[in-house]
Scaffold this motif. Sequence first.
Motif, PDB file in Angstrom:
ATOM      1  N   PHE A   1      61.668  19.380  93.340  1.00 38.78           N
ATOM      2  CA  PHE A   1      62.061  18.693  92.171  1.00 38.78           C
ATOM      3  C   PHE A   1      61.725  19.476  90.983  1.00 38.78           C
ATOM      4  O   PHE A   1      62.315  19.429  89.685  1.00 38.78           O
ATOM      5  CB  PHE A   1      61.324  17.411  91.954  1.00 38.78           C
ATOM      6  CG  PHE A   1      62.143  16.229  93.005  1.00 38.78           C
ATOM      7  CD1 PHE A   1      63.322  15.896  92.521  1.00 38.78           C
ATOM      8  CD2 PHE A   1      61.844  16.016  94.004  1.00 38.78           C
ATOM      9  CE1 PHE A   1      64.174  14.921  93.201  1.00 38.78           C
ATOM     10  CE2 PHE A   1      62.216  14.907  94.852  1.00 38.78           C
ATOM     11  CZ  PHE A   1      63.704  14.387  94.189  1.00 38.78           C
ATOM     12  N   LYS A   2      60.488  20.378  91.109  1.00 39.77           N
ATOM     13  CA  LYS A   2      60.316  21.405  90.218  1.00 39.77           C
ATOM     14  C   LYS A   2      61.437  22.463  89.877  1.00 39.77           C
ATOM     15  O   LYS A   2      61.992  22.986  88.899  1.00 39.77           O
ATOM     16  CB  LYS A   2      59.199  22.186  90.259  1.00 39.77           C
ATOM     17  CG  LYS A   2      58.701  23.173  89.238  1.00 39.77           C
ATOM     18  CD  LYS A   2      57.595  24.156  89.865  1.00 39.77           C
ATOM     19  CE  LYS A   2      56.873  24.901  88.776  1.00 39.77           C
ATOM     20  NZ  LYS A   2      55.860  25.834  89.085  1.00 39.77           N
TER      21      LYS A   2
ATOM     22  N   GLU B   1      63.959  23.004  86.409  1.00 38.21           N
ATOM     23  CA  GLU B   1      64.059  24.354  85.973  1.00 38.21           C
ATOM     24  C   GLU B   1      65.757  24.779  85.985  1.00 38.21           C
ATOM     25  O   GLU B   1      65.902  25.458  85.255  1.00 38.21           O
ATOM     26  CB  GLU B   1      63.231  25.409  86.983  1.00 38.21           C
ATOM     27  CG  GLU B   1      61.825  25.484  86.698  1.00 38.21           C
ATOM     28  CD  GLU B   1      61.030  26.196  87.515  1.00 38.21           C
ATOM     29  OE1 GLU B   1      61.540  26.813  88.661  1.00 38.21           O
ATOM     30  OE2 GLU B   1      59.708  26.322  87.478  1.00 38.21           O
ATOM     31  N   GLU B   2      66.408  24.186  86.990  1.00 40.84           N
ATOM     32  CA  GLU B   2      67.601  24.371  87.271  1.00 40.84           C
ATOM     33  C   GLU B   2      68.545  23.594  86.021  1.00 40.84           C
ATOM     34  O   GLU B   2      69.578  23.480  85.998  1.00 40.84           O
ATOM     35  CB  GLU B   2      68.161  24.335  88.399  1.00 40.84           C
ATOM     36  CG  GLU B   2      67.964  25.346  89.586  1.00 40.84           C
ATOM     37  CD  GLU B   2      68.467  26.658  89.123  1.00 40.84           C
ATOM     38  OE1 GLU B   2      69.631  26.983  89.163  1.00 40.84           O
ATOM     39  OE2 GLU B   2      67.335  27.822  88.848  1.00 40.84           O
TER      40      GLU B   2
ATOM     41  N   PHE C   1      66.781  29.781  96.882  1.00 34.24           N
ATOM     42  CA  PHE C   1      65.938  30.038  96.071  1.00 34.24           C
ATOM     43  C   PHE C   1      64.533  30.323  96.516  1.00 34.24           C
ATOM     44  O   PHE C   1      63.961  31.458  96.373  1.00 34.24           O
ATOM     45  CB  PHE C   1      65.520  28.520  95.105  1.00 34.24           C
ATOM     46  CG  PHE C   1      64.256  28.777  94.261  1.00 34.24           C
ATOM     47  CD1 PHE C   1      64.291  29.636  93.048  1.00 34.24           C
ATOM     48  CD2 PHE C   1      63.183  27.922  94.673  1.00 34.24           C
ATOM     49  CE1 PHE C   1      63.193  29.633  92.552  1.00 34.24           C
ATOM     50  CE2 PHE C   1      62.139  28.157  94.004  1.00 34.24           C
ATOM     51  CZ  PHE C   1      61.945  29.026  92.730  1.00 34.24           C
ATOM     52  N   LEU C   2      64.308  29.642  97.610  1.00 36.59           N
ATOM     53  CA  LEU C   2      62.881  29.827  98.417  1.00 36.59           C
ATOM     54  C   LEU C   2      63.026  31.130  99.303  1.00 36.59           C
ATOM     55  O   LEU C   2      62.032  32.115  99.536  1.00 36.59           O
ATOM     56  CB  LEU C   2      62.821  28.726  99.389  1.00 36.59           C
ATOM     57  CG  LEU C   2      62.406  27.436  98.865  1.00 36.59           C
ATOM     58  CD1 LEU C   2      62.205  26.273  99.883  1.00 36.59           C
ATOM     59  CD2 LEU C   2      61.064  27.501  97.901  1.00 36.59           C
ATOM     60  N   ARG C   3      64.111  31.508  99.797  1.00 41.21           N
ATOM     61  CA  ARG C   3      64.533  32.738 100.588  1.00 41.21           C
ATOM     62  C   ARG C   3      64.428  33.753  99.745  1.00 41.21           C
ATOM     63  O   ARG C   3      63.758  34.972  99.868  1.00 41.21           O
ATOM     64  CB  ARG C   3      65.741  32.502 101.456  1.00 41.21           C
ATOM     65  CG  ARG C   3      65.988  33.731 102.409  1.00 41.21           C
ATOM     66  CD  ARG C   3      67.428  33.559 103.139  1.00 41.21           C
ATOM     67  NE  ARG C   3      67.553  32.209 103.729  1.00 41.21           N
ATOM     68  CZ  ARG C   3      67.149  32.141 105.043  1.00 41.21           C
ATOM     69  NH1 ARG C   3      66.275  32.983 105.545  1.00 41.21           N
ATOM     70  NH2 ARG C   3      67.375  30.891 105.528  1.00 41.21           N
ATOM     71  N   PHE C   4      65.212  33.809  98.479  1.00 41.46           N
ATOM     72  CA  PHE C   4      65.369  35.203  97.884  1.00 41.46           C
ATOM     73  C   PHE C   4      64.414  35.474  96.768  1.00 41.46           C
ATOM     74  O   PHE C   4      64.057  36.415  96.598  1.00 41.46           O
ATOM     75  CB  PHE C   4      66.933  35.236  97.653  1.00 41.46           C
ATOM     76  CG  PHE C   4      67.814  35.321  98.825  1.00 41.46           C
ATOM     77  CD1 PHE C   4      67.804  36.605  99.680  1.00 41.46           C
ATOM     78  CD2 PHE C   4      68.512  34.297  99.276  1.00 41.46           C
ATOM     79  CE1 PHE C   4      68.694  36.595 100.592  1.00 41.46           C
ATOM     80  CE2 PHE C   4      69.293  34.566 100.126  1.00 41.46           C
ATOM     81  CZ  PHE C   4      69.431  35.555 100.996  1.00 41.46           C
TER      82      PHE C   4
END
Length: 304
Positions: free
Chosen positions: A84-85, A89-90, A13-16
């Motif tokens: 944790f956010k 969201e997931e 998630f952070l990467r893409f």
Amino acid sequence: MTWDEKIKDFEIFLRFERDFSENTLDAYIRDIRKLRDYALNDLEGVSPQTITYDNIQEYIFQLSKQKFSERSQARWISSIKAFFKFLLEEEVREDNPSALLEGPKLGLYLPDTLTLADIEKIIVAVDKNTDLGKRNHCIIEVLYGCGLRVSELIDIKISNINFKESYIKINGKGNKSRFVPLAQYTAKLLKEYINEVRSKVKVNKKHEDTLFLNSRGTSMSRVIVFIIIKEITDKAGISKKISPHTFRHSFATHLLQNGADLRFIQEMLGHSSITTTGIYTHLKTEELRDVILNFHPRNNNFVE
């Protein structure tokens, strides 16, 4: 669902989706893995779905007792809150146990800077009679002369250096490109390094366009640049805590002190916000204080 599975999802998630730089990504994932280790070893295997606010708060408290800086503590909390956010969201969790966490109040961060005398001492300390010394001299001059991040330095491509127009194209954070002016002195050193030092190295095919090479003909690592800087500054007798980033701070500071506009410095540093660049104005504080005390009419007219 395990910690490792969710950490991997978070990393993707952070990467893409968030387009984090490698350094920031590594820091966030490292922070969450530390929390994972604490949950598995000290909380009897509590999962990311069941860990509580109290658990996380105790974890932060235990870390804070180890005398980490406030900036490090602030980043841990930022990493944990982002993780944790993401889980919320997931729909992995129905609540966010980190929502009430508060980081330490950070004061103005004043970066270490080098004086011109410090810079000269460091340059003198480099052994310029060897090819290795010539390369290291060039590295220092490029860090200071162009105000680069160490990650940008090791990624410079020869094809991105325009000696005719006197600039280097730099690929910065978030894959944002900028053009950094190249002083004649720095350009001269770069040409000498390329023609007289780099030309002797047996270059790995994957790194034929990489400017700074190690002895194996591949790109240099961030770590080795840190080591080079430490060894040279120790030899120069500089007592300040110096890193490659110190040269970037010094670049910006000296430009500001000599009258450069903050907006131009922002462009050269590749800061997305002028607020980030504005930190360098702290160096003017003492000068401004003296000007007010010596020249402001109210102060001059004041009689006890």
